[in-house]
Design a protein around this motif. Structure first.
Motif, PDB file in Angstrom:
ATOM      1  N   TYR A 116       0.833  -1.194   0.000  1.00  0.00           N
ATOM      2  CA  TYR A 116       0.000   0.000   0.000  1.00  0.00           C
ATOM      3  C   TYR A 116       0.874   1.253   0.000  1.00  0.00           C
ATOM      4  O   TYR A 116       1.858   1.338   0.729  1.00  0.00           O
ATOM      5  N   GLY A 117       0.497   2.209  -0.823  1.00  0.00           N
ATOM      6  CA  GLY A 117       1.137   3.511  -0.814  1.00  0.00           C
ATOM      7  C   GLY A 117       2.612   3.466  -1.143  1.00  0.00           C
ATOM      8  O   GLY A 117       3.407   4.121  -0.470  1.00  0.00           O
ATOM      9  N   VAL A 118       3.009   2.692  -2.161  1.00  0.00           N
ATOM     10  CA  VAL A 118       4.416   2.617  -2.553  1.00  0.00           C
ATOM     11  C   VAL A 118       4.646   3.468  -3.799  1.00  0.00           C
ATOM     12  O   VAL A 118       3.739   3.680  -4.600  1.00  0.00           O
ATOM     13  N   GLU A 119       5.868   3.972  -3.931  1.00  0.00           N
ATOM     14  CA  GLU A 119       6.218   4.746  -5.116  1.00  0.00           C
ATOM     15  C   GLU A 119       6.537   3.797  -6.266  1.00  0.00           C
ATOM     16  O   GLU A 119       7.311   2.847  -6.104  1.00  0.00           O
ATOM     17  N   TYR A 120       5.914   4.052  -7.413  1.00  0.00           N
ATOM     18  CA  TYR A 120       6.078   3.175  -8.577  1.00  0.00           C
ATOM     19  C   TYR A 120       6.562   4.021  -9.751  1.00  0.00           C
ATOM     20  O   TYR A 120       5.944   5.026 -10.100  1.00  0.00           O
ATOM     21  N   VAL A 130       1.079   4.108  -5.623  1.00  0.00           N
ATOM     22  CA  VAL A 130       0.124   3.068  -5.997  1.00  0.00           C
ATOM     23  C   VAL A 130      -0.075   2.080  -4.857  1.00  0.00           C
ATOM     24  O   VAL A 130       0.760   1.956  -3.951  1.00  0.00           O
ATOM     25  N   ASN A 131      -1.211   1.356  -4.927  1.00  0.00           N
ATOM     26  CA  ASN A 131      -1.445   0.167  -4.124  1.00  0.00           C
ATOM     27  C   ASN A 131      -1.322  -1.030  -5.066  1.00  0.00           C
ATOM     28  O   ASN A 131      -1.921  -1.029  -6.144  1.00  0.00           O
ATOM     29  N   ILE A 132      -0.548  -2.035  -4.679  1.00  0.00           N
ATOM     30  CA  ILE A 132      -0.314  -3.207  -5.530  1.00  0.00           C
ATOM     31  C   ILE A 132      -0.760  -4.464  -4.803  1.00  0.00           C
ATOM     32  O   ILE A 132      -0.387  -4.696  -3.652  1.00  0.00           O
ATOM     33  N   LEU A 148      -0.959 -15.921 -12.297  1.00  0.00           N
ATOM     34  CA  LEU A 148      -0.529 -14.860 -11.385  1.00  0.00           C
ATOM     35  C   LEU A 148      -1.284 -13.579 -11.748  1.00  0.00           C
ATOM     36  O   LEU A 148      -1.151 -13.065 -12.859  1.00  0.00           O
ATOM     37  N   LEU A 149      -2.085 -13.091 -10.817  1.00  0.00           N
ATOM     38  CA  LEU A 149      -2.892 -11.894 -11.035  1.00  0.00           C
ATOM     39  C   LEU A 149      -2.244 -10.707 -10.333  1.00  0.00           C
ATOM     40  O   LEU A 149      -1.953 -10.764  -9.132  1.00  0.00           O
ATOM     41  N   ALA A 150      -1.990  -9.627 -11.078  1.00  0.00           N
ATOM     42  CA  ALA A 150      -1.416  -8.406 -10.499  1.00  0.00           C
ATOM     43  C   ALA A 150      -2.379  -7.252 -10.743  1.00  0.00           C
ATOM     44  O   ALA A 150      -2.849  -7.048 -11.868  1.00  0.00           O
ATOM     45  N   MET A 151      -2.676  -6.495  -9.676  1.00  0.00           N
ATOM     46  CA  MET A 151      -3.592  -5.357  -9.763  1.00  0.00           C
ATOM     47  C   MET A 151      -2.903  -4.120  -9.187  1.00  0.00           C
ATOM     48  O   MET A 151      -2.394  -4.162  -8.067  1.00  0.00           O
ATOM     49  N   GLU A 157      -3.362  10.981  -6.639  1.00  0.00           N
ATOM     50  CA  GLU A 157      -4.225  12.136  -6.354  1.00  0.00           C
ATOM     51  C   GLU A 157      -4.902  11.998  -5.007  1.00  0.00           C
ATOM     52  O   GLU A 157      -5.023  12.966  -4.251  1.00  0.00           O
ATOM     53  N   GLN A 158      -5.342  10.776  -4.699  1.00  0.00           N
ATOM     54  CA  GLN A 158      -5.990  10.545  -3.404  1.00  0.00           C
ATOM     55  C   GLN A 158      -5.029  10.822  -2.260  1.00  0.00           C
ATOM     56  O   GLN A 158      -5.384  11.471  -1.269  1.00  0.00           O
ATOM     57  N   ARG A 159      -3.790  10.341  -2.404  1.00  0.00           N
ATOM     58  CA  ARG A 159      -2.793  10.569  -1.371  1.00  0.00           C
ATOM     59  C   ARG A 159      -2.485  12.061  -1.232  1.00  0.00           C
ATOM     60  O   ARG A 159      -2.328  12.575  -0.120  1.00  0.00           O
ATOM     61  N   GLN A 160      -2.396  12.770  -2.384  1.00  0.00           N
ATOM     62  CA  GLN A 160      -2.129  14.204  -2.329  1.00  0.00           C
ATOM     63  C   GLN A 160      -3.269  14.948  -1.660  1.00  0.00           C
ATOM     64  O   GLN A 160      -3.044  15.900  -0.894  1.00  0.00           O
TER      65      GLN A 160
END
Length: 403
Positions: A116-120, A130-132, A148-151, A157-160
């Motif tokens: 959660y909340g990592v810089e990508y 992003v949240n991954i 393997l499912l990646a989302m 913007e939400q974090r800002q």
């Protein structure tokens, strides 16, 4: 039922079997229609949600078998260029591909990976928050490859917005603290001015009148300083604080400040400034703002030093000049040294003042392209220092928000 009376037993059985086959075919057609509709519905949903989704075939070299439009928009890689490709083929940056593959192996080992909340870093170099979520999906068919499912959900913007909200809340707290603090600080010298002005009109003794006049003058000076700090703080907050850059002589600025502050020092304290032995330094800076910082630092040194000495000096270090104000006063405890430049911080709550002076100094120095700090030992004194660049004005004007 009469139309079946002419059927023999075998013909009737054959007819029933035929009807069962027809019903089975109709059911299969209906089921296929439902499946087709559900596939269309699922594809519509996955294509329009704002979550980047990628599905990989583990046993087939982690090749991508599904890639939605949100992934195409977020990563900047077309669906046609992603399907059937590995991360090493999709991403030109091999480091990024290795990082993703490492995350894939971790997910296989743990069946799930959540961040959660990592810089990508996107392929174009843009950094997003992003949240991954990665999931391992086991295929029920024996020997079939797991998926393997990646989302990836972009929450920049939400974090800002959350940060802006926290800043707004913090600003409200600071404003409330500012109003409460200023109300108290302004009332103190005003009460002294009003009270001793009344006593002055009633005093007949000359010594008493001189004492009352001295108290009134000191509190007038304090009140003016409080108002000046408030005005400067308001301008800094609103972004209307002006900087006037031009060539100035540092030695002359220091001399002028020392001359004005020497009148406030008691006989038990010496103010040292060796103008003759200091080098001449021409700076492209704002003389008024430099003077404002020096006045504040010297004023604080005078308040905290009852005996001993206060010195003002400077020296050249590489491409900047370091200016130092040293005193033999009470010093600052180590645990409080990190917060002395924050707003409304007063090391001695019994001393009058806004707690804004050092915060204002920090803002001014940084706007002028320098740094500010303190070295202190409790009970032995302090050295407040700040730096100013020796570069030409044209080289630093990009760092200064001229209004």
């Amino acid at each position: 039922m009469e139309k079946y009376d002419s059927y023999t037993r075998n013909e009737l059985i054959a007819r029933i079997e035929c009807l069962e086959v027809d019903l089975e075919k109709a059911g299969r057609v209906q089921d296929q229609r439902k499946i087709n509709f559900l596939n269309i519905l699922m594809e519509t949903i996955l294509s329009n949600i704002d979550v980047a989704i990628c599905v990989k075939d583990v046993f087939n070299g982690f090749k991508c078998i599904y890639y939605n439009q949100a992934a195409e928009r977020f990563l900047g890689v077309k669906i046609s260029d992603a399907i059937g490709k590995t991360d090493f083929e999709i991403f030109s940056n091999s480091r990024r591909a290795h990082e993703i593959r490492t995350e894939d192996y971790y997910t296989i080992k743990n069946e799930r990976s959540v961040k959660y909340g990592v810089e990508y870093e996107k392929p174009n170099g843009e950094i997003r928050v992003v949240n991954i979520v990665r999931l391992l999906i086991t295929n029920p068919d024996p020997g079939a490859s797991p998926l393997l499912l990646a989302m990836i959900t972009d929450v920049t913007e939400q974090r800002q917005n959350e940060i802006d909200l926290l800043k707004a809340q913090e600003s409200d707290k600071l404003m409330n603290a500012f109003i409460a603090n200023m109300s108290h600080e302004i009332r103190t010298p005003l009460n002294a001015i009003v009270g001793f002005s009344r006593l002055l009109t009633e005093a007949d003794n000359l010594e008493e009148r001189k004492e009352f006049m001295s108290i009134i003058n000191n509190n007038c000076d304090l009140l003016l300083q409080l108002i000046d700090d408030i005005l400067v703080f308001s301008k800094l907050e609103s972004g209307t604080f002006h900087y006037n850059q031009k060539e100035v002589e540092l030695r002359d600025i220091c001399q002028e400040v020392c001359s004005s502050q020497s009148l406030k020092i008691t006989s038990s304290v010496k103010l040292l400034y060796d103008k003759e032995n200091l080098p001449s330094i021409l700076l492209y800076t704002d003389a008024k703002r430099v003077e404002q910082v020096l006045l504040n630092l010297l004023s604080n040194a005078i308040k905290c030093t009852s005996e001993g000495q206060i010195s003002l000096t400077y020296k050249i270090e590489k491409d900047f000049v370091r200016i130092l104000v040293t005193d033999t006063g009470i010093g600052i405890p180590e645990e409080k040294q990190k917060c002395v430049f924050e707003r409304f911080i007063k090391l001695d709550s019994f001393k009058q003042g806004t707690g804004l002076g050092l915060s204002i100094c920090k803002t001014i120095v940084e706007k002028l392209g320098g740094e500010i700090g303190v070295i202190s030992k409790y009970g032995e004194g302090s050295t407040f220092w700040f730096t100013l660049p020796l570069r030409k004005y044209e080289e630093i004007e990009e760092n200064i928000d001229l209004k």
